[in-house]
Design a protein around this motif. Structure first.
Motif, PDB file in Angstrom:
ATOM      1  N   LEU A 299       0.842  -1.198   0.000  1.00 41.36           N
ATOM      2  CA  LEU A 299       0.000   0.000   0.000  1.00 41.36           C
ATOM      3  C   LEU A 299       0.881   1.252   0.000  1.00 41.36           C
ATOM      4  O   LEU A 299       2.052   1.184   0.385  1.00 41.36           O
ATOM      5  N   PRO A 300       0.340   2.394  -0.409  1.00 39.01           N
ATOM      6  CA  PRO A 300       1.188   3.584  -0.591  1.00 39.01           C
ATOM      7  C   PRO A 300       1.720   4.200   0.692  1.00 39.01           C
ATOM      8  O   PRO A 300       2.806   4.780   0.693  1.00 39.01           O
ATOM      9  N   ASP A 301       0.970   4.126   1.801  1.00 43.83           N
ATOM     10  CA  ASP A 301       1.422   4.808   3.007  1.00 43.83           C
ATOM     11  C   ASP A 301       0.657   4.291   4.225  1.00 43.83           C
ATOM     12  O   ASP A 301      -0.228   3.424   4.116  1.00 43.83           O
ATOM     13  N   GLY A 302       1.001   4.849   5.391  1.00 42.37           N
ATOM     14  CA  GLY A 302       0.376   4.435   6.636  1.00 42.37           C
ATOM     15  C   GLY A 302      -1.108   4.735   6.697  1.00 42.37           C
ATOM     16  O   GLY A 302      -1.877   3.979   7.312  1.00 42.37           O
ATOM     17  N   ASP A 303      -1.527   5.827   6.073  1.00 45.27           N
ATOM     18  CA  ASP A 303      -2.954   6.157   6.071  1.00 45.27           C
ATOM     19  C   ASP A 303      -3.758   5.111   5.298  1.00 45.27           C
ATOM     20  O   ASP A 303      -4.877   4.744   5.698  1.00 45.27           O
ATOM     21  N   ALA A 304      -3.190   4.629   4.191  1.00 43.29           N
ATOM     22  CA  ALA A 304      -3.871   3.596   3.414  1.00 43.29           C
ATOM     23  C   ALA A 304      -3.953   2.291   4.205  1.00 43.29           C
ATOM     24  O   ALA A 304      -4.958   1.574   4.142  1.00 43.29           O
ATOM     25  N   ILE A 305      -2.910   2.002   4.959  1.00 42.86           N
ATOM     26  CA  ILE A 305      -2.932   0.817   5.814  1.00 42.86           C
ATOM     27  C   ILE A 305      -4.018   0.958   6.874  1.00 42.86           C
ATOM     28  O   ILE A 305      -4.781   0.016   7.136  1.00 42.86           O
ATOM     29  N   TYR A 306      -4.122   2.138   7.478  1.00 41.93           N
ATOM     30  CA  TYR A 306      -5.134   2.361   8.508  1.00 41.93           C
ATOM     31  C   TYR A 306      -6.543   2.157   7.945  1.00 41.93           C
ATOM     32  O   TYR A 306      -7.388   1.497   8.559  1.00 41.93           O
ATOM     33  N   GLN A 307      -6.789   2.722   6.774  1.00 48.45           N
ATOM     34  CA  GLN A 307      -8.121   2.598   6.173  1.00 48.45           C
ATOM     35  C   GLN A 307      -8.449   1.138   5.877  1.00 48.45           C
ATOM     36  O   GLN A 307      -9.569   0.675   6.129  1.00 48.45           O
ATOM     37  N   ARG A 308      -7.476   0.411   5.368  1.00 53.13           N
ATOM     38  CA  ARG A 308      -7.718  -1.001   5.051  1.00 53.13           C
ATOM     39  C   ARG A 308      -7.992  -1.799   6.325  1.00 53.13           C
ATOM     40  O   ARG A 308      -8.863  -2.673   6.350  1.00 53.13           O
ATOM     41  N   ALA A 309      -7.253  -1.480   7.399  1.00 49.63           N
ATOM     42  CA  ALA A 309      -7.473  -2.166   8.676  1.00 49.63           C
ATOM     43  C   ALA A 309      -8.839  -1.825   9.251  1.00 49.63           C
ATOM     44  O   ALA A 309      -9.549  -2.694   9.780  1.00 49.63           O
ATOM     45  N   GLU A 310      -9.238  -0.557   9.132  1.00 43.31           N
ATOM     46  CA  GLU A 310     -10.526  -0.125   9.658  1.00 43.31           C
ATOM     47  C   GLU A 310     -11.675  -0.826   8.937  1.00 43.31           C
ATOM     48  O   GLU A 310     -12.733  -1.094   9.535  1.00 43.31           O
ATOM     49  N   ASN A 311     -11.437  -1.164   7.674  1.00 43.29           N
ATOM     50  CA  ASN A 311     -12.458  -1.871   6.895  1.00 43.29           C
ATOM     51  C   ASN A 311     -12.457  -3.377   7.153  1.00 43.29           C
ATOM     52  O   ASN A 311     -13.214  -4.119   6.525  1.00 43.29           O
ATOM     53  N   GLY A 312     -11.574  -3.820   8.051  1.00 42.09           N
ATOM     54  CA  GLY A 312     -11.535  -5.228   8.407  1.00 42.09           C
ATOM     55  C   GLY A 312     -10.751  -6.101   7.458  1.00 42.09           C
ATOM     56  O   GLY A 312     -10.906  -7.330   7.467  1.00 42.09           O
ATOM     57  N   ASN A 313      -9.883  -5.479   6.648  1.00 43.13           N
ATOM     58  CA  ASN A 313      -9.155  -6.237   5.635  1.00 43.13           C
ATOM     59  C   ASN A 313      -7.693  -6.475   5.981  1.00 43.13           C
ATOM     60  O   ASN A 313      -6.910  -6.892   5.117  1.00 43.13           O
ATOM     61  N   LEU A 314      -7.297  -6.207   7.218  1.00 44.72           N
ATOM     62  CA  LEU A 314      -5.966  -6.524   7.705  1.00 44.72           C
ATOM     63  C   LEU A 314      -6.087  -7.180   9.071  1.00 44.72           C
ATOM     64  O   LEU A 314      -6.953  -6.817   9.869  1.00 44.72           O
ATOM     65  N   ASP A 315      -5.181  -8.102   9.339  1.00 49.64           N
ATOM     66  CA  ASP A 315      -5.209  -8.797  10.625  1.00 49.64           C
ATOM     67  C   ASP A 315      -4.207  -8.230  11.626  1.00 49.64           C
ATOM     68  O   ASP A 315      -4.488  -8.156  12.815  1.00 49.64           O
ATOM     69  N   ILE A 316      -3.018  -7.878  11.172  1.00 50.02           N
ATOM     70  CA  ILE A 316      -1.982  -7.298  12.029  1.00 50.02           C
ATOM     71  C   ILE A 316      -1.461  -6.060  11.313  1.00 50.02           C
ATOM     72  O   ILE A 316      -1.159  -6.104  10.118  1.00 50.02           O
ATOM     73  N   PHE A 317      -1.326  -4.954  12.025  1.00 50.93           N
ATOM     74  CA  PHE A 317      -0.975  -3.696  11.368  1.00 50.93           C
ATOM     75  C   PHE A 317      -0.436  -2.707  12.395  1.00 50.93           C
ATOM     76  O   PHE A 317      -0.425  -2.978  13.600  1.00 50.93           O
TER      77      PHE A 317
END
Length: 646
Positions: A299-317
């Motif tokens: 992913l491009p940056d930490g904000d994109a990681i946060y959004q993906r995690a908030e949507n339930g699409n990441l397990d560890i972040f």
């Protein structure tokens, strides 16, 4: 120590997101009376016997663990930086059990060290299978290490033949190449590594090094893979044509990557700039993974990681500092190993688990002492409030007043009598406990949790330096925090009578122009430990080293003596207590600890650098997981993770 050795030290790749897990990296002494160890504990505090109870157990609960990285995965070659998922598919001789100290045997069954601390002998575990089904032997390790030393692709050979952990080898100065000077004089095939038996690996050091085993365990460049994977090295004893072409082995040409390791997961597919998928290794020599696979999306940056995690699409972040809100976190509970755990509510109301542990890294300001006079350096130290930075800029990090993080602070059990290194750390900088010098007797004297603006302004005025103009150069590619710090330093400078200009540059430019070319007045530096002892962060700052490197605070008179008592005492202590005591054992460690404390106390007086905050690693994971967060060394294998999405 050459500029090339130093340059590699500071040009460590940084990866955002689940850095320790996705990209890969980073003890104390035993009794002097028993320097040779077999099957119990080695001289540097590492465990010498593998715990194989329960090996090849584990379930097949299934499921795919979903991770993300904001750093590009550029290669699958262990001798190159930026290798993806390496802690899942690759292993070294020793490692850290879930990131906890000390190092333990991993591919080794046992090891022993010679009386003089220079020869290491490893008895390998038998029956360890690479992902292609072939069996691990000592010849594979000889090949992997020789390739780390001499491959034209290597970016990490100073891990092996540099000035700290140095496996004996031959050099030929005629090989030096101005365009490729870093260790170009190494004579291929002369590395003192050998396989006297099928399951026995040995190597000889040029000189004893106290953290040898921790260094091997912390550096992913020591990953072992099958002999003759590629043919890019010279060896007289065996065929070196290579089973694969380079890009077939470590890239995506053909059906690549074809590199195989011994870890609990094997590479299934890799799309550069997109994703990496790893699947369970059914013949793993340890606990076979519960889950089916690990997928790492880029992913491009930490904000994109946060959004993906908030949507339930990441397990560890990880959550970027800009998104972190301490008020959303529950009270943390100490679970041992330096770890604290609790829960965290994300912005959309999703509750996740969280853990924090010290990251063995520190954010600092580095001065060129020939460009910035001591009153200016000390004035800025008086004006900066580290607690403020820890609470407002790098949110929830730990304020740093001395050079070494509390988790591995020196002298706690050799000079002092403290329960933990962290207790010794606080007592040293607040009270002067364990002090080795007059200038360290009262601890840090430039203000703890306060900004002493009036005192700093008076110091600048009395030195006749009011209106002095200086430039502070900060990273422009390491997140927004350094911009905030730059603004605050500029404002502090104005308040005490200085004119500070801010310039921004990328990480490589800051390091090159600041550390090596000495063009900058002062600049940002984020520094991390590669092995868990103080010299990892301190070895570039003794005056005899820094006189022409890094801070340039060392200076000599015409007769060869140091210009002041602080430099003289610090240089002498480093020579006598560090350089002559680099081997294993408690007596050596006590001497080194005296040198470390002396050097840190010298900084309290001279201010060649201002420590700002110690980095704290905060990890978050879904409530779907049964997950044990790693300790201070960070790297974690995911074979023990279970997923329940019901």
């Amino acid at each position: 120590m050459t500029d090339e050795q130093t340059r590699r030290r500071f040009l460590t790749t940084t990866v955002t997101g689940t850095a320790a897990a996705v990209a890969g990296c980073a003890g104390g002494g035993s009794s002097d009376g028993d320097p040779t160890t077999t099957d119990t504990q080695a001289n540097d505090g590492t465990t010498g016997e593998t715990n194989t109870e329960g090996a090849n157990t584990g379930g097949s609960d299934g499921g795919t663990l979903k991770l993300a990285s904001a750093g590009q995965i550029t290669s699958m070659d262990p001798v190159v930086k930026g290798v993806g998922g390496i802690d899942q598919w690759g292993e070294t001789l020793v490692g850290f059990d879930n990131g906890r100290l000390p190092a333990q045997a991993l591919l080794a069954e046992s090891f022993e060290v010679s009386d003089d601390g220079t020869t290491y002998r490893f008895k390998l575990k038998e029956g360890v299978r690479f992902h292609d089904g072939s069996e691990l032997t000592a010849s594979d390790i000889v090949y992997s290490w020789e390739r780390l030393a001499q491959s034209p692709e290597t970016q990490n050979n100073d891990d092996l033949i540099g000035g700290t952990f140095t496996v004996d080898h031959e050099k030929d100065k005629s090989r030096n190449d101005p365009e490729k000077s870093e260790f170009a004089d190494y004579v291929a095939g002369t590395l003192a590594v050998r396989a006297p038996e099928k399951y026995v690996f040995e190597f000889d050091l040029r000189a004893p090094f106290h953290s040898t085993l921790a260094q091997i365990g912390a550096e992913s460049s020591f990953i072992v893979y099958p002999e003759n994977t590629v043919g890019d090295i010279e060896r007289d004893d065996v065929e070196t044509d290579g089973k694969f072409e380079y890009q077939e082995a470590f890239g995506t040409e053909g059906d690549g990557p074809n590199i195989v390791g011994t870890g609990p997961f094997q590479i299934d597919r890799w799309s550069k700039g997109d994703e990496l998928r790893l699947t369970r290794h059914e013949e793993y020599h340890g606990d076979v993974a519960n889950i089916d696979a690990v997928e790492i999306v880029i992913l491009p940056d930490g904000d994109a990681i946060y959004q993906r995690a908030e949507n339930g699409n990441l397990d560890i972040f990880e959550i970027p500092s800009s998104k972190f809100d301490p008020g959303r976190r529950s009270e943390l509970e100490d679970i041992g190993g330096g770890r604290q755990v609790g829960s965290y509510e994300m912005e959309n109301g999703t509750e996740v688990n969280t853990a924090q542990v010290g990251d063995l890294g520190v954010h600092t300001i580095i001065f060129n002492c020939k460009k910035v006079p001591k009153p200016v350096r000390k004035g800025l130290a008086l004006a900066i409030n580290q607690h403020e930075l820890a609470n407002q800029v790098w949110k929830d990090q730990e304020p740093a007043y001395v050079n070494v993080p509390p988790e591995v602070y020196p002298g706690w059990d050799t000079i002092g009598d403290f329960d933990t290194p962290a207790d010794a750390h606080e007592a040293h900088y607040t009270e002067g406990a364990m002090s080795q010098t007059p200038w360290g007797a009262d601890g840090y004297q430039n203000g703890i949790d306060e900004a002493r603006i009036s005192e700093a302004r008076e110091l600048i005025r009395d030195a006749g330096l009011e209106g002095g103009e200086y430039t502070f150069t900060v990273y422009n590619d390491q997140g927004p925090a350094w911009d905030d710090v730059a603004t605050r330093v500029q404002q502090k400078g104005e308040a005490i009578g200085l004119n500070i200009t801010i310039e921004r540059a990328n990480y490589g430019t800051v390091i090159s122009q600041g550390i090596f070319e000495h063009k900058l007045d002062f600049h940002s530096l984020g520094d991390s430990m590669e092995w868990p002892e103080s010299d990892n962060l301190l070895r570039f700052f003794p005056p005899q080293v820094a006189i022409d490197q890094v801070t340039q605070w060392g200076e000599k008179n015409d007769d060869g003596s140091w210009v002041n008592e602080v430099q003289q005492v610090t240089a002498d202590t480093w020579d006598e207590n560090y350089l002559k005591h680099r081997g294993p054992g408690d007596a050596n460690r006590r001497n080194r600890d005296k040198a470390y404390l002396t050097l840190m106390e010298a900084n309290m007086e001279t201010v060649y650098k201002i420590n700002l905050v110690y980095r704290v690693n905060r990890t978050y994971w879904s409530t779907d997981l049964d997950y044990d967060p790693p300790g201070v060394m960070g790297d974690k294998q995911y074979n023990g993770v279970s997923i329940d999405r019901s």
